[in-house]
Design a protein around this motif. Structure first.
Motif, mmCIF file in Angstrom:
data_model
loop_
_atom_site.group_PDB
_atom_site.id
_atom_site.type_symbol
_atom_site.label_atom_id
_atom_site.label_comp_id
_atom_site.label_asym_id
_atom_site.label_seq_id
_atom_site.Cartn_x
_atom_site.Cartn_y
_atom_site.Cartn_z
ATOM 1 N N UNK A 131 -7.552 -1.405 -4.391
ATOM 2 C CA UNK A 131 -6.125 -2.003 -4.015
ATOM 3 C C UNK A 131 -4.778 -1.188 -4.778
ATOM 4 N N UNK A 132 -3.863 -0.480 -4.170
ATOM 5 C CA UNK A 132 -2.851 0.334 -4.168
ATOM 6 C C UNK A 132 -1.818 0.311 -3.200
ATOM 7 N N UNK A 133 -0.905 0.535 -3.504
ATOM 8 C CA UNK A 133 0.762 0.317 -2.473
ATOM 9 C C UNK A 133 -0.233 0.979 -0.984
ATOM 10 N N UNK A 154 -1.567 -5.287 -11.972
ATOM 11 C CA UNK A 154 -0.267 -5.801 -11.270
ATOM 12 C C UNK A 154 1.141 -5.520 -12.456
ATOM 13 N N UNK A 155 0.358 -4.446 -13.732
ATOM 14 C CA UNK A 155 1.428 -3.823 -14.227
ATOM 15 C C UNK A 155 1.529 -2.294 -14.541
ATOM 16 N N UNK A 156 2.071 -1.255 -14.583
ATOM 17 C CA UNK A 156 1.297 0.067 -14.771
ATOM 18 C C UNK A 156 0.000 0.085 -15.650
ATOM 19 N N UNK A 157 -0.423 0.664 -14.653
ATOM 20 C CA UNK A 157 -2.245 1.728 -14.892
ATOM 21 C C UNK A 157 -2.293 2.818 -16.183
ATOM 22 N N UNK A 158 -1.408 3.186 -16.242
ATOM 23 C CA UNK A 158 -0.930 4.402 -17.387
ATOM 24 C C UNK A 158 -1.575 6.053 -16.853
ATOM 25 N N UNK A 159 -1.537 5.692 -15.864
ATOM 26 C CA UNK A 159 -2.128 7.284 -14.525
ATOM 27 C C UNK A 159 -1.399 7.114 -13.172
ATOM 28 N N UNK A 170 0.690 -8.068 -3.913
ATOM 29 C CA UNK A 170 -0.763 -8.543 -4.425
ATOM 30 C C UNK A 170 -1.147 -9.532 -3.314
ATOM 31 N N UNK A 171 -0.041 -10.511 -2.856
ATOM 32 C CA UNK A 171 -0.402 -11.722 -1.073
ATOM 33 C C UNK A 171 -0.756 -10.676 -0.413
ATOM 34 N N UNK A 172 -0.502 -9.373 -0.060
ATOM 35 C CA UNK A 172 -0.824 -9.466 0.737
ATOM 36 C C UNK A 172 -2.228 -8.179 0.970
ATOM 37 N N UNK A 173 -2.619 -8.076 -0.267
ATOM 38 C CA UNK A 173 -3.863 -7.409 -0.759
ATOM 39 C C UNK A 173 -4.672 -8.437 -0.245
ATOM 40 N N UNK A 181 -14.000 -11.276 3.924
ATOM 41 C CA UNK A 181 -14.563 -12.090 2.335
ATOM 42 C C UNK A 181 -14.571 -11.579 1.428
ATOM 43 N N UNK A 182 -13.973 -10.300 0.981
ATOM 44 C CA UNK A 182 -13.934 -9.295 0.127
ATOM 45 C C UNK A 182 -13.611 -10.353 -0.923
ATOM 46 N N UNK A 183 -13.232 -9.316 -2.149
ATOM 47 C CA UNK A 183 -13.010 -9.443 -3.689
ATOM 48 C C UNK A 183 -12.201 -8.497 -4.453
ATOM 49 N N UNK A 184 -11.113 -9.217 -5.197
ATOM 50 C CA UNK A 184 -10.541 -8.666 -5.845
ATOM 51 C C UNK A 184 -10.448 -9.516 -7.063
ATOM 52 N N UNK A 185 -10.397 -7.690 -7.937
ATOM 53 C CA UNK A 185 -10.222 -8.252 -9.275
ATOM 54 C C UNK A 185 -9.223 -7.422 -10.330
#
Length: 478
Positions: A131-133, A154-159, A170-173, A181-185
């Motif tokens: 899940x990216x913008x 929620x912070x820069x991933x490095x790539x 985050x709230x939109x995701x 009925x999915x899952x966010x990790x």
């Protein structure tokens, strides 16, 4: 007349229904067909009797693995990652959507991943989506294609190809994921807290037993490990996890906190669970096996984000596992080349972050648990049963009739010294190098077929097609 079983494994210690018993485990067509008495006569094409020094357990299910293929295959790749998994008693991995190129943020990206993995997998492989913008609003097709959920930073991933979500994103995701009925990790570190730490003039200690300090720490300077830890303060995890909890409360979506490092977040997690929110949490072997006090300055093989914190913090993570606040343990195997890992000659600012530990995760956790008097069956609960349940794989995670015959012959009291150069990982870099661990994986079976043999050697390496299957989320069309 009943046809003979394909395989029977006899052991004086088999983990069944959470307890140990003598048994003969019979396998037919890749599935556990029966659990019989140890000395019962069973006709089989192959019978294996384990020595008394070995126990028989279900294969580990590792739900947090960065394979990095395609795009950064020089960092790892499906061939080496899955061979390392098999050598470590891991029979199922779920691959993260980065650091591969393309990332698994579209159905097309998932197809590229599957094509790369299929001819190489020595163990079963599933996939997380991302899940990216740019993927918000179009997550459901990827869910329907078979990913097990969606990872967000929620912070820069490095790539660059995997940007993080802001708090509104985050709230939109979560709203979108709740709809199907999915899952966010979630990689839960707050960028504002990280920026504040970088700008602060004085360091802040990472003492989990103390009250949270108001002043954050400066950015890490060179080889000082303490400065690096202070640059990723507990507050970064606390604030990010608070945002996740608020979002779960508002949307009803399921969320999972990845690689919990800071024990200071445990009170908020306990409160959220007591409230009945659908929140789960993992920690990782390196947070349980190491503490900041053990890490020398310049030892960038230990660099990971969030960081390995102090001994008091580690004690609290173990307590949270035992009391059920933390649900599971996954490796967060995050390898890179030695050139990247040791960039800057010990400068934590320059070195790539991530612990390469897939092959060693099971014995590393068992070694640390054993020192605390925690039994092996609890370790298997966190690393096999709970991880399988977390991703909805009812055929994995236990020795039970009807489940996949993913079995491991494990010698829990046998000790070995880690040699990074002898591991199956692509790059000979390990935070565990030279460390003495307990627990040797003697044999690993995937659906009743050997994928790792005795004495730590992979069987038939390079001479047969890999036996692993590609897994899709149950109920998907993938």
């Amino acid at each position: 007349m009943t046809a003979p079983y394909d395989l029977v494994v006899r052991s004086r210690s088999v983990l069944v229904d959470g307890g140990w018993r003598e048994a003969a485990v019979a396998v037919r067509d890749g599935v556990i067909a029966a659990i019989a008495e140890y000395d019962e006569e069973l006709e089989a094409h192959e019978t294996v009797t384990l020595p008394e020094s070995q126990v028989l357990v279900a294969g580990v299910v590792d739900t947090h693995v960065h394979v990095n293929e395609p795009g950064r295959t020089e960092w790892e790749g499906f061939t080496t990652a899955t061979r390392a998994a098999a050598a470590g008693g891991v029979t199922t991995i779920v691959d993260m959507p980065l650091n591969s190129i393309p990332p698994t943020t579209t159905v097309e990206g998932l197809a590229v991943k599957r094509e790369a993995a299929a001819p190489q997998a020595s163990v079963d492989v599933g996939f997380w989506g991302g899940a990216i913008p740019s993927s918000l609003g179009s997550l459901e097709p990827l869910w329907n294609a078979g990913v097990f959920g969606f990872k967000a930073f929620l912070a820069p991933s490095g790539v660059d190809e995997f940007p993080h979500l802001t708090t509104p994103e985050l709230r939109r995701a979560l709203e979108e994921i709740a709809g199907f009925g999915g899952l966010l990790i979630v990689h839960a570190e707050d960028p504002d807290a990280l920026d504040a730490a970088a700008a602060a003039p004085t360091p802040r200690a990472s003492d989990s037993s103390a009250a949270p300090a108001a002043a954050p720490a400066p950015a890490p300077d060179g080889r000082d490990y303490g400065a690096f830890v202070a640059s990723r303060p507990d507050a970064a995890e606390q604030d990010a996890i608070a945002h996740v909890i608020d979002g779960v409360r508002a949307t009803g979506a399921r969320a999972h906190i990845l690689h919990l490092s800071s024990a200071r977040a445990l009170d908020a997690i306990r409160a959220a669970k007591a409230e009945g929110l659908p929140l789960t949490v993992e920690t990782c072997p390196h947070y349980l096996a190491f503490s900041a006090e053990q890490i020398p300055d310049g030892a960038t093989q230990f660099k990971c984000c969030p960081p390995i914190r102090d001994e008091a913090n580690r004690d609290l993570l173990w307590e949270a596992l035992v009391d059920g606040t933390i649900d599971l343990i996954a490796s967060d195997h995050s390898p890179s080349t030695a050139e990247l890992k040791f960039a800057g000659d010990g400068d934590f600012q320059e070195a790539w972050g991530g612990i390469s530990g897939l092959q060693l995760s099971f014995p590393a956790v068992w070694t640390a648990a054993r020192e605390r008097g925690i039994p092996l069956e609890r370790v298997l609960g966190w690393m096999s049963a709970n991880t399988a349940a977390f991703v909805g794989l009812p055929q994995k995670g236990a020795i039970e009739a009807g489940r996949d015959a993913d079995l491991v012959a494990f010698a829990p009291e046998e000790e070995f010294a880690v040699d990074a150069g002898a591991l199956a990982h692509k790059n000979p870099v390990s935070a565990y190098d030279g460390r003495s661990l307990r627990g040797v994986v003697a044999t690993t079976w995937l659906r009743g077929r050997i994928v790792h043999g005795a004495a730590g050697e992979l069987l038939d390496e390079g001479t047969r097609a890999p036996l692993g299957a590609l897994l899709s989320r149950p109920g998907s069309i993938g």
